[in-house]
Design a protein around this motif. Structure first.
Motif, mmCIF file in Angstrom:
data_model
loop_
_atom_site.group_PDB
_atom_site.id
_atom_site.type_symbol
_atom_site.label_atom_id
_atom_site.label_comp_id
_atom_site.label_asym_id
_atom_site.label_seq_id
_atom_site.Cartn_x
_atom_site.Cartn_y
_atom_site.Cartn_z
ATOM 1 N N ALA A 211 0.828 -1.216 0.000
ATOM 2 C CA ALA A 211 0.000 0.000 0.000
ATOM 3 C C ALA A 211 0.859 1.262 0.000
ATOM 4 C CB ALA A 211 -0.926 -0.015 1.216
ATOM 5 N N ALA A 212 1.988 1.208 0.707
ATOM 6 C CA ALA A 212 2.845 2.392 0.797
ATOM 7 C C ALA A 212 3.594 2.662 -0.501
ATOM 8 C CB ALA A 212 3.841 2.216 1.943
ATOM 9 N N ASN A 213 3.970 1.610 -1.203
ATOM 10 C CA ASN A 213 4.815 1.779 -2.396
ATOM 11 C C ASN A 213 4.060 1.638 -3.707
ATOM 12 O OD1 ASN A 213 7.298 2.163 -0.953
ATOM 13 N ND2 ASN A 213 7.241 0.008 -0.452
ATOM 14 N N ALA A 214 2.825 1.149 -3.642
ATOM 15 C CA ALA A 214 2.013 0.987 -4.853
ATOM 16 C C ALA A 214 0.574 1.314 -4.489
ATOM 17 C CB ALA A 214 2.156 -0.442 -5.397
ATOM 18 N N THR A 215 -0.299 0.339 -4.572
ATOM 19 C CA THR A 215 -1.703 0.564 -4.211
ATOM 20 C C THR A 215 -2.377 -0.784 -3.976
ATOM 21 O OG1 THR A 215 -3.828 1.487 -4.952
ATOM 22 C CG2 THR A 215 -2.410 0.537 -6.642
ATOM 23 N N VAL A 216 -3.450 -0.786 -3.200
ATOM 24 C CA VAL A 216 -4.274 -1.986 -3.056
ATOM 25 C C VAL A 216 -5.689 -1.702 -3.560
ATOM 26 C CG1 VAL A 216 -2.932 -2.940 -1.145
ATOM 27 C CG2 VAL A 216 -4.854 -1.412 -0.651
ATOM 28 N N SER A 217 -5.821 -0.667 -4.339
ATOM 29 C CA SER A 217 -7.140 -0.260 -4.848
ATOM 30 C C SER A 217 -7.335 -0.696 -6.291
ATOM 31 C CB SER A 217 -7.276 1.268 -4.745
ATOM 32 O OG SER A 217 -8.403 1.713 -5.484
ATOM 33 N N GLY A 218 -8.435 -1.392 -6.553
ATOM 34 C CA GLY A 218 -8.755 -1.789 -7.917
ATOM 35 C C GLY A 218 -9.042 -0.587 -8.798
ATOM 36 N N ALA A 219 -9.557 0.491 -8.206
ATOM 37 C CA ALA A 219 -9.867 1.694 -8.971
ATOM 38 C C ALA A 219 -8.601 2.432 -9.403
ATOM 39 C CB ALA A 219 -10.741 2.620 -8.133
ATOM 40 N N VAL A 220 -7.497 2.125 -8.752
ATOM 41 C CA VAL A 220 -6.228 2.780 -9.080
ATOM 42 C C VAL A 220 -5.320 1.852 -9.889
ATOM 43 C CG1 VAL A 220 -4.121 3.816 -8.128
ATOM 44 C CG2 VAL A 220 -6.326 4.214 -7.014
ATOM 45 N N GLY A 221 -5.272 0.579 -9.495
ATOM 46 C CA GLY A 221 -4.312 -0.325 -10.124
ATOM 47 C C GLY A 221 -4.899 -1.556 -10.777
ATOM 48 N N GLY A 222 -6.226 -1.656 -10.838
ATOM 49 C CA GLY A 222 -6.828 -2.874 -11.375
ATOM 50 C C GLY A 222 -6.873 -3.978 -10.329
ATOM 51 N N CYS A 223 -7.421 -5.125 -10.709
ATOM 52 C CA CYS A 223 -7.584 -6.212 -9.732
ATOM 53 C C CYS A 223 -6.251 -6.795 -9.286
ATOM 54 C CB CYS A 223 -8.482 -7.318 -10.302
ATOM 55 S SG CYS A 223 -9.111 -8.434 -9.040
ATOM 56 N N GLN A 224 -5.201 -6.623 -10.063
ATOM 57 C CA GLN A 224 -3.883 -7.062 -9.612
ATOM 58 C C GLN A 224 -3.533 -6.416 -8.272
ATOM 59 O OE1 GLN A 224 -0.674 -5.592 -12.025
ATOM 60 N NE2 GLN A 224 -1.377 -3.465 -11.963
ATOM 61 N N ALA A 225 -4.019 -5.193 -8.065
ATOM 62 C CA ALA A 225 -3.727 -4.478 -6.827
ATOM 63 C C ALA A 225 -4.567 -4.991 -5.662
ATOM 64 C CB ALA A 225 -3.967 -2.989 -7.006
#
Length: 289
Positions: free
Chosen positions: A153-167
């Motif tokens: 979460a700090a270095n990328a994202t865990v949001s599907g709206a931001v990074g897709g389902c991979q996140a």
């Protein structure tokens, strides 16, 4: 005060302290929140209790969701003769069970999100049943998963709206894989390889919920991702290593997410949501009763 900003730093801390990632994260959270260690443990144990209740409820629940799209598949899977082995079957069933409870507006733990809420409990509860271990090992598994999720979460994202389902499902599978490794006696370094293996093989996974609901393909995808996490953990415990280090995989996931078009990031404007069936479902559910 203890700190880590990457998986490499987290693994190095664990190796320097001679402790599993779980205990490092527990101590880090205690220091960060200025709380008593026992209070942090109780808080995590309360999260575990919610996960256990959701899995138990979902495994016997046969009701469909309000949309009618999902429901009863966890029960169906758990009560069918398995040819893939009891641990794998239980992980998939647990994950679908928790996700079906979410789709029915039941209580779950977003781990790291509601859309991916079944993957971590699906995997660790199946391993706990296999090991016949108590809740202490499960609480520690959640601390391990939390530490991995914190870095992602700090270095990328865990949001599907931001990074897709991979996140979402990718991050959850990475968290589960690392936790399962520690449950089975693996090292912090093996946990880092497990999370890297899990995440890099879900890179590019798009978020395309039909009718904007966290049901199709989300619920069944949780079941697949829980099994994916077990596979990554098994590989790491066998000595299989990720050539690309975990932190570089997380960075790649973040860049891929930024390059994905908006239509594939939780907007229901692409992917499965725009198939003929997806459009028909969307139109049917949009009509007033």
């Amino acid at each position: 005060m203890m700190s880590f900003t990457s998986i490499a730093e987290l693994v190095a801390l664990a190796e320097e302290m001679g402790q599993p990632i779980a205990d490092v994260v527990w101590q880090w959270e205690t220091e960060r929140s200025a709380s008593q260690p026992e209070a942090i443990w109780r808080e995590m144990a309360s999260r575990l209790a919610v996960m256990q209740q959701a899995a138990a409820q979902g495994l016997i629940q046969r009701e469909k969701s309000f949309s009618g799209l999902v429901g009863g598949d966890a029960y169906r899977l758990a009560t069918t003769n398995s040819f893939i082995g009891p641990v794998v079957m239980r992980a998939a069933a647990n994950a679908i069970a928790v996700s079906e409870v979410n789709a029915n507006m039941g209580k779950i733990v977003a781990c790291p999100t509601a859309g991916s809420c079944g993957i971590v409990p699906g995997a660790i509860l199946a391993i706990a049943e296999h090991l016949q271990c108590g809740d202490d090992k499960l609480v520690r598994a959640l601390f391990t998963a939390a530490g991995i999720g914190e870095v992602i979460a700090a270095n990328a994202t865990v949001s599907g709206a931001v990074g897709g389902c991979q996140a979402e499902c990718g991050a959850a599978a990475a968290m589960a894989a690392a936790a399962v490794v520690e449950m089975l006696g693996g090292t912090p370094r093996q946990s880092s390889h497990a999370l890297a293996l899990a995440l890099k093989n879900l890179l590019g996974l798009v978020c395309d919920p039909v009718a904007g609901l966290v049901e199709v393909p989300c619920v069944k995808r949780n079941g697949f991702a829980a099994v994916h996490a077990l596979t990554a953990a098994q590989m790491a415990l066998a000595g299989v290593e990720s050539i690309i280090p975990a932190d570089e995989v997380i960075d790649a996931m973040n860049r891929i997410g930024a390059e994905l078009p908006c239509s594939l990031k939780e907007t229901s404007e692409g992917g499965l949501a725009k198939t003929a069936t997806g459009i028909e479902i969307t139109e049917r559910l949009s009509k007033p009763n």
